[in-house]
Design a protein around this motif. Sequence first.
Motif, PDB file in Angstrom:
ATOM      1  N   LEU A  24       0.920  -1.216   0.063  1.00 46.52           N
ATOM      2  CA  LEU A  24      -0.033   0.014  -0.196  1.00 46.52           C
ATOM      3  C   LEU A  24       0.850   1.363  -0.272  1.00 46.52           C
ATOM      4  O   LEU A  24       0.655   2.156  -0.684  1.00 46.52           O
ATOM      5  CB  LEU A  24      -0.862  -0.060   1.246  1.00 46.52           C
TER       6      LEU A  24
ATOM      7  N   LEU B  39     -11.177  -5.248   3.776  1.00 44.13           N
ATOM      8  CA  LEU B  39     -11.155  -3.941   3.495  1.00 44.13           C
ATOM      9  C   LEU B  39      -9.569  -3.550   4.442  1.00 44.13           C
ATOM     10  O   LEU B  39      -9.346  -4.427   5.180  1.00 44.13           O
ATOM     11  CB  LEU B  39     -12.097  -3.264   4.171  1.00 44.13           C
TER      12      LEU B  39
ATOM     13  N   GLN C 155      -5.354  -4.737   7.828  1.00 43.03           N
ATOM     14  CA  GLN C 155      -6.463  -5.497   7.369  1.00 43.03           C
ATOM     15  C   GLN C 155      -7.608  -5.593   8.363  1.00 43.03           C
ATOM     16  O   GLN C 155      -7.403  -5.755   9.575  1.00 43.03           O
ATOM     17  CB  GLN C 155      -6.107  -6.740   6.911  1.00 43.03           C
TER      18      GLN C 155
ATOM     19  N   GLU D 254     -12.810   2.479  -3.008  1.00 44.57           N
ATOM     20  CA  GLU D 254     -12.109   2.160  -4.006  1.00 44.57           C
ATOM     21  C   GLU D 254     -10.638   1.399  -3.346  1.00 44.57           C
ATOM     22  O   GLU D 254     -10.220   1.908  -2.440  1.00 44.57           O
ATOM     23  CB  GLU D 254     -11.711   3.226  -4.934  1.00 44.57           C
ATOM     24  N   THR D 255      -9.867   0.949  -4.302  1.00 45.08           N
ATOM     25  CA  THR D 255      -8.647   0.118  -3.900  1.00 45.08           C
ATOM     26  C   THR D 255      -7.492   1.150  -3.855  1.00 45.08           C
ATOM     27  O   THR D 255      -6.579   1.097  -3.266  1.00 45.08           O
ATOM     28  CB  THR D 255      -8.274  -1.048  -4.717  1.00 45.08           C
ATOM     29  N   ASN D 256      -7.698   2.335  -4.564  1.00 42.76           N
ATOM     30  CA  ASN D 256      -6.303   3.204  -4.809  1.00 42.76           C
ATOM     31  C   ASN D 256      -6.513   4.597  -3.837  1.00 42.76           C
ATOM     32  O   ASN D 256      -5.600   5.511  -4.093  1.00 42.76           O
ATOM     33  CB  ASN D 256      -6.308   3.761  -6.498  1.00 42.76           C
TER      34      ASN D 256
ATOM     35  N   ARG E 288     -10.500   1.693   2.893  1.00 43.52           N
ATOM     36  CA  ARG E 288     -10.122   1.263   1.301  1.00 43.52           C
ATOM     37  C   ARG E 288     -10.122  -0.347   0.828  1.00 43.52           C
ATOM     38  O   ARG E 288     -10.136  -1.129   1.809  1.00 43.52           O
ATOM     39  CB  ARG E 288      -8.530   1.853   1.263  1.00 43.52           C
ATOM     40  N   GLY E 289     -10.530  -0.300  -0.304  1.00 44.91           N
ATOM     41  CA  GLY E 289     -10.390  -1.559  -0.764  1.00 44.91           C
ATOM     42  C   GLY E 289     -11.626  -1.854  -1.853  1.00 44.91           C
ATOM     43  O   GLY E 289     -12.091  -0.743  -2.300  1.00 44.91           O
ATOM     44  N   PRO E 290     -12.049  -2.958  -2.093  1.00 40.24           N
ATOM     45  CA  PRO E 290     -11.925  -4.157  -1.373  1.00 40.24           C
ATOM     46  C   PRO E 290     -10.491  -5.034  -2.222  1.00 40.24           C
ATOM     47  O   PRO E 290     -10.253  -4.710  -3.288  1.00 40.24           O
ATOM     48  CB  PRO E 290     -12.980  -5.237  -1.598  1.00 40.24           C
ATOM     49  N   TYR E 291     -10.051  -5.987  -1.325  1.00 38.92           N
ATOM     50  CA  TYR E 291      -8.841  -6.847  -1.652  1.00 38.92           C
ATOM     51  C   TYR E 291      -9.159  -8.227  -1.616  1.00 38.92           C
ATOM     52  O   TYR E 291      -9.904  -8.612  -0.512  1.00 38.92           O
ATOM     53  CB  TYR E 291      -7.769  -6.463  -1.015  1.00 38.92           C
ATOM     54  N   SER E 292      -8.571  -9.167  -2.336  1.00 42.92           N
ATOM     55  CA  SER E 292      -8.810 -10.455  -1.992  1.00 42.92           C
ATOM     56  C   SER E 292      -7.812 -11.347  -3.345  1.00 42.92           C
ATOM     57  O   SER E 292      -8.032 -10.942  -4.315  1.00 42.92           O
ATOM     58  CB  SER E 292      -9.995 -10.926  -2.031  1.00 42.92           C
TER      59      SER E 292
ATOM     60  N   GLN F 285     -13.533 -11.157   0.195  1.00 43.93           N
ATOM     61  CA  GLN F 285     -12.718 -10.001   0.058  1.00 43.93           C
ATOM     62  C   GLN F 285     -12.742  -9.261   1.558  1.00 43.93           C
ATOM     63  O   GLN F 285     -13.637  -9.455   2.245  1.00 43.93           O
ATOM     64  CB  GLN F 285     -13.403  -8.968  -0.776  1.00 43.93           C
TER      65      GLN F 285
END
Length: 297
Positions: A40, A112, A126, A72-74, A152-156, A110
């Motif tokens: 990140l 965040l 996380q 958003e992820t960015n 921020r996210g999502p991530y997976s 997923q």
Amino acid sequence: MEDDEVDFECDCEDCISQKPTQPLASDCCGSGCQPCVNDLYDADIKAWKKACFGRHHDTQVDHKGPETKVIETNSFKSFPLEDIKCESSDTWCYKFSIPDRGSLNLDVGQHLVLRAQVEGRFITRQYTPLYNDGIMSKYIREWKVGDMVEWRGPYSSYQYQQNKYTHLVMLAAGTGIAPMLQVIRHIVHNEEEDTFVRLLYCCRTYKDLLLRAEINQLTAFWNFTALYILSKEDESNCHGAFGEDHYFGRLDETLVAKELPPNTSKCQALICGNKSFDKDMIKYLRKLDFQGDIFKF
């Protein structure tokens, strides 16, 4: 202009005040999180350099029109804390409001990333970031209803495919139930699913079990069962709800072997707990010659 092309020194006070804070070595848990706090930071530094370069060299920075995504992820976005509910002696559930009754539209598994400014520097974790002695936990315990919190996210890296496996065996400990519950809901509420899910959920005591009421409700579906594994509970004084399945002791290699289906080639094992728990579960599966896929959240 590519991000990698931006390499310059900036002494502008306005830019410097917005420069991302580099994580300390201790901020990385070393468990292989995706994305890691260092990932990140690298992404944020590239974005910051690009914005600074554009400001001082009159360069057009890409814009994609008005924001439409809830998250958003960015970039981080702030959400108001709506409610705080105590789940156990050391675990709380925090509910946040989403603008205009929107939805995060999370896919299965997923998560965040939470950011906070603590002691003069930004730290990220996380979710669920429940580490009793950690710097983020100290910040979280100070939250009040109405506070604005950055996410921020999502991530997976987990991708679930319908009916790819005949069995899912979930090995969870403590707050590791969070991603498992997402997967369970997704499978049992899909009428086209034939996958059977077995949850082995480990906690110290019966009172430490999180989201037990919802887990019990989900066991009404034909393809989901749960075993509560209690390592510090007094069996003679434990009176669980009707229909619950309990095991008093630790989740060891013998119990894992007992819970695996006869044919593991079409089975996936999902693991989520602390580092020592995850390490033990992977060790047991490998010693048992587990033929299926293993995924660690």
